[in-house]
Scaffold this active site. Sequence first.
Site, short mmCIF file in Angstrom:
data_model
loop_
_atom_site.label_atom_id
_atom_site.label_comp_id
_atom_site.label_asym_id
_atom_site.label_seq_id
_atom_site.Cartn_x
_atom_site.Cartn_y
_atom_site.Cartn_z
N LYS A 78 0.89 -1.21 0.15
CA LYS A 78 -0.19 0.05 0.12
C LYS A 78 1.06 1.10 0.05
CE LYS A 78 -3.87 -2.36 2.51
NZ LYS A 78 -4.72 -3.25 3.58
N GLN B 182 -4.57 -1.29 9.41
CA GLN B 182 -4.40 -2.72 8.66
C GLN B 182 -5.22 -3.72 10.16
OE1 GLN B 182 -3.61 -3.67 6.30
NE2 GLN B 182 -3.65 -5.57 5.60
N ASP C 59 -11.18 2.88 4.32
CA ASP C 59 -11.19 1.70 4.14
C ASP C 59 -12.82 1.54 4.30
OD1 ASP C 59 -9.34 -0.34 4.46
OD2 ASP C 59 -8.82 0.34 6.32
N1 GUN Z 1 -6.77 -6.20 6.35
C1 GUN Z 1 -6.99 -6.94 4.75
N2 GUN Z 1 -8.06 -6.97 4.18
C2 GUN Z 1 -7.81 -4.93 4.53
C3 GUN Z 1 -8.18 -3.96 3.81
O1 GUN Z 1 -9.11 -3.79 2.63
N3 GUN Z 1 -8.15 -3.13 5.10
C4 GUN Z 1 -8.13 -3.52 6.67
N4 GUN Z 1 -7.34 -2.32 6.80
N5 GUN Z 1 -7.12 -4.49 6.72
C5 GUN Z 1 -6.94 -5.41 5.80
#
Ligand code: GUN
Length: 284
Positions: free
Chosen positions: A49, A93, A116
Site C-alpha cells: 500500500k 490494518q 476503508d
Molecule cells: N485486512 C485485509 N484487507 C484489509 C483492508 O482492505 N483494509 C484493512 N484496513 N485491513 C485489511
Amino acid sequence: MAIILDGKALAKKVRKRIKSEISELGIIPGLAVVLVGEDSASAVYVRNKGRACKRSGIFSETIRLPENAEEKELLQIIEKLNQNPKFHGILVQLPLPKHIDETAVIDAISPKKDVDGFHPHNIGLLQQGRPQFIPCTPKGIVELLKEHNIETAGKHAVVLGRSQIVGIPAAILFSAKSIGNSTVTICHSATKNIREIAKTADILIAAIGRAEFVTAEFVKNGAVVVDVGINRIEKNDESKLVGDVKFEEVSKIASAITPVPGGVGPMTIAMLLENTLISAKSNL
Ligand code: GUN
C-alpha cells in the site's frame, strides 16, 4: 475455459488515471497506515500500500506499533491523525492483535478520513445508497466486472463469507439498485447447504479465507467466479499463494474468473488510492 479477469492490468490503468489527476490537484493527498504487531501477511500488504501511494503521488506514512501495544495508545494515535490536516485518509490494518477491540478502533477513525469505508457511519451511508467511502475490495470487484462488461443486474450473486471487510459490504454493493442490482445470498459458517446454494450463483464471490475451498462442484456452468482469498500453503516443499477457489478445475467451467495472485488484490490497493484521492478532493 474461462476468461481471466486481470486485476493487475486494470489496477495499473486505474493507478495511471489517479496519478494524472493528482498531478493537477494542487494539493498532495495523504494516507496514514497503522500496523500493529508482526503478522507477516499484514506487513506485506502494508508495504504494498505504501509503495502504491508513493508511485501515484500520494504522501503516505506507516505507523508501526508492537504486538503488545495497548488499545489506549492506538486510540490516541488515531485521534492525532484525525486532527492532522496532512492526512486525508487513515487505515488501520486488520486483523488487530486479540487484546485490542477492533470495533472501538474503527469507531475512533473520523468517518471523513475512513478510506476503508469500515466506520458504521460509512457502512450506513452505503446501505442507504448514498456512499461516501466504499470498502476497497468490494469496490474493486465491481470495477473489475464493469471493465469486462459483465452484467450484474437481475443476476444471482452468492457471497461466501460475512466479514466486515469483504462479505457484508460486497452483499450491500451487489444488491444496491444503482450498483449491482443483483439478487444476493450470503452464505457463512452456519449455512447448511453451501455447495447447493453456490451452484445456483450467476456470480460467485468467495471470501472465506479457506484455501481452495470452492471446487468445481460449487460452480454452475458459465458462472462468473471472483476469488478474494489469499492463502499461503505448503505444496511439495514449496510455499505458494492460492485463493479460496480451486482455480485449475473451476476455470474449466466458469465463464470468467479472477486469478490469485493478480485478481482482486491489486484492485483493492487501486481503490484505496482512489478513496484517498476522493477524500483529498472533498477536503479541498
Ligand atoms: N485486512 C485485509 N484487507 C484489509 C483492508 O482492505 N483494509 C484493512 N484496513 N485491513 C485489511
